[in-house]
Design a protein around this motif. Structure first.
Motif, PDB file in Angstrom:
ATOM      1  N   ILE A  30       0.862  -1.182   0.000  1.00 26.31           N
ATOM      2  CA  ILE A  30       0.000   0.000   0.000  1.00 26.31           C
ATOM      3  C   ILE A  30       0.900   1.234   0.000  1.00 26.31           C
ATOM      4  N   ALA A  31       0.771   2.067  -0.992  1.00 27.40           N
ATOM      5  CA  ALA A  31       1.572   3.293  -1.117  1.00 27.40           C
ATOM      6  C   ALA A  31       3.071   2.996  -1.038  1.00 27.40           C
ATOM      7  N   GLY A  32       3.466   1.868  -1.617  1.00 40.64           N
ATOM      8  CA  GLY A  32       4.871   1.510  -1.634  1.00 40.64           C
ATOM      9  C   GLY A  32       5.386   0.892  -0.353  1.00 40.64           C
ATOM     10  N   GLY A 123      -2.994   5.898   1.548  1.00 39.23           N
ATOM     11  CA  GLY A 123      -3.206   4.766   0.656  1.00 39.23           C
ATOM     12  C   GLY A 123      -4.294   3.832   1.146  1.00 39.23           C
ATOM     13  N   VAL A 124      -4.374   3.645   2.459  1.00 38.33           N
ATOM     14  CA  VAL A 124      -5.438   2.821   3.031  1.00 38.33           C
ATOM     15  C   VAL A 124      -6.800   3.446   2.744  1.00 38.33           C
ATOM     16  N   LYS A 125      -6.888   4.751   2.936  1.00 34.94           N
ATOM     17  CA  LYS A 125      -8.160   5.443   2.655  1.00 34.94           C
ATOM     18  C   LYS A 125      -8.535   5.342   1.180  1.00 34.94           C
ATOM     19  N   GLU A 126      -7.528   5.443   0.328  1.00 33.84           N
ATOM     20  CA  GLU A 126      -7.795   5.326  -1.108  1.00 33.84           C
ATOM     21  C   GLU A 126      -8.236   3.905  -1.463  1.00 33.84           C
ATOM     22  N   MET A 127      -7.669   2.923  -0.798  1.00 30.43           N
ATOM     23  CA  MET A 127      -7.977   1.517  -1.085  1.00 30.43           C
ATOM     24  C   MET A 127      -9.388   1.139  -0.640  1.00 30.43           C
ATOM     25  N   ASN A 131     -16.719   4.974   2.726  1.00 22.59           N
ATOM     26  CA  ASN A 131     -17.962   4.367   3.200  1.00 22.59           C
ATOM     27  C   ASN A 131     -17.719   3.224   4.177  1.00 22.59           C
ATOM     28  N   VAL A 132     -16.529   3.189   4.761  1.00 24.05           N
ATOM     29  CA  VAL A 132     -16.209   2.206   5.793  1.00 24.05           C
ATOM     30  C   VAL A 132     -15.794   2.952   7.055  1.00 24.05           C
ATOM     31  N   LYS A 133     -15.751   2.233   8.151  1.00 29.28           N
ATOM     32  CA  LYS A 133     -15.272   2.809   9.410  1.00 29.28           C
ATOM     33  C   LYS A 133     -13.856   2.318   9.672  1.00 29.28           C
TER      34      LYS A 133
END
Length: 253
Positions: A30-32, A123-127, A131-133
């Motif tokens: 994730i994000a390298g 990167g986690v947010k982009e993945m 719409n999740v917590k």
């Protein structure tokens, strides 16, 4: 100058009893940044609802103990991502090497974490999207990075066990409910620091929960000896409490 509420890494941070089990997660990027991903077995048939950001101790998210903890969260319905801010160079690869310079390794690792955590979180947010917590959990070395994310609007709640390198500035900036899982014996987070943290949280009118285990020392949440009943129970109860904390603040009312 921000006062210290949890000290630097100590000898306890570098000791562990390896646990036994078969990891169920996988390695992704994730994000390298190398990342351990553990997802509920039913995830392929259902949408992700809650993601836990896992910030490991110095043994890293791919250490067997950490993998099993992340898999435990996943078995209860959470999707878990564990950042490897050590980039494949966790401390246990060096502990038996003559001349290992722990201080140099720590400095390098802190610099890597500071550089990689912000882009990894993005990167986690982009993945996973909006719409999740999200929740965050950190152990020892990973605790300050939990508080960095807790200062944003990303998380529903956060939890730490036997933290290190916590400052008053980081604590006061937190916006979310906090769980602290603490050891009776902990030179990095002794009772004096713990009580200062509680005083600040009371002053802030924060939502918080402390659990304090007798008969165990710093590291019990992931690295205790499962053959010692007191250590095994404390570790398991720590993890059960964290799951309950996550569920409390992410379940639909």
């Amino acid at each position: 100058m921000s006062s210290t509420l949890a000290g630097p890494l100590t000898d306890h941070c570098f000791t562990s009893v390896a646990h036994s089990g078969t990891p169920k997660g996988e390695s992704i990027t994730i994000a390298g940044v190398p990342t351990y991903l553990s997802a509920p077995q039913a995830s392929a048939a259902s949408a992700v609802e809650t993601v836990i950001l896992y910030f490991s101790d110095v043994f890293g998210p791919f250490y067997i103990n950490a993998q099993l903890v992340q898999d435990y969260y996943a078995s209860l319905g959470f999707t878990v991502v564990g950042i490897d801010y050590f980039f494949g160079d966790p401390v246990h690869l060096h502990l038996n090497k003559p001349g290992f310079d722990r201080s140099t390794w720590r400095t390098k690792s802190v610099e890597q974490a500071r550089a990689s955590v912000p882009k990894w979180v993005d990167g986690v947010k982009e993945m996973f999207g909006t719409n999740v917590k999200y929740c965050a959990v950190g152990f020892c070395f990973g605790a300050p990075y939990v508080f960095q994310v807790a200062a944003t609007d990303m998380l529903s709640c956060a939890a730490v066990a036997h933290p290190t390198s916590l400052t008053e500035e980081l604590l006061r900036a937190s916006k979310v409910p906090l769980l602290f899982s603490c050891a009776e014996t902990d030179s990095a987070f002794p009772a004096t620091f713990r009580r200062q943290v509680e005083d600040i949280l009371v002053e802030k009118k924060a939502t918080y929960y402390f659990q304090i285990f007798s008969g165990v020392s710093h590291g019990f949440g992931t690295r205790g000896d499962p053959e010692v009943e007191t250590e095994r129970w404390a570790k398991e109860e720590c993890q059960r409490a964290m799951v309950g904390w996550f569920k409390r603040f992410t379940s639909s009312k």
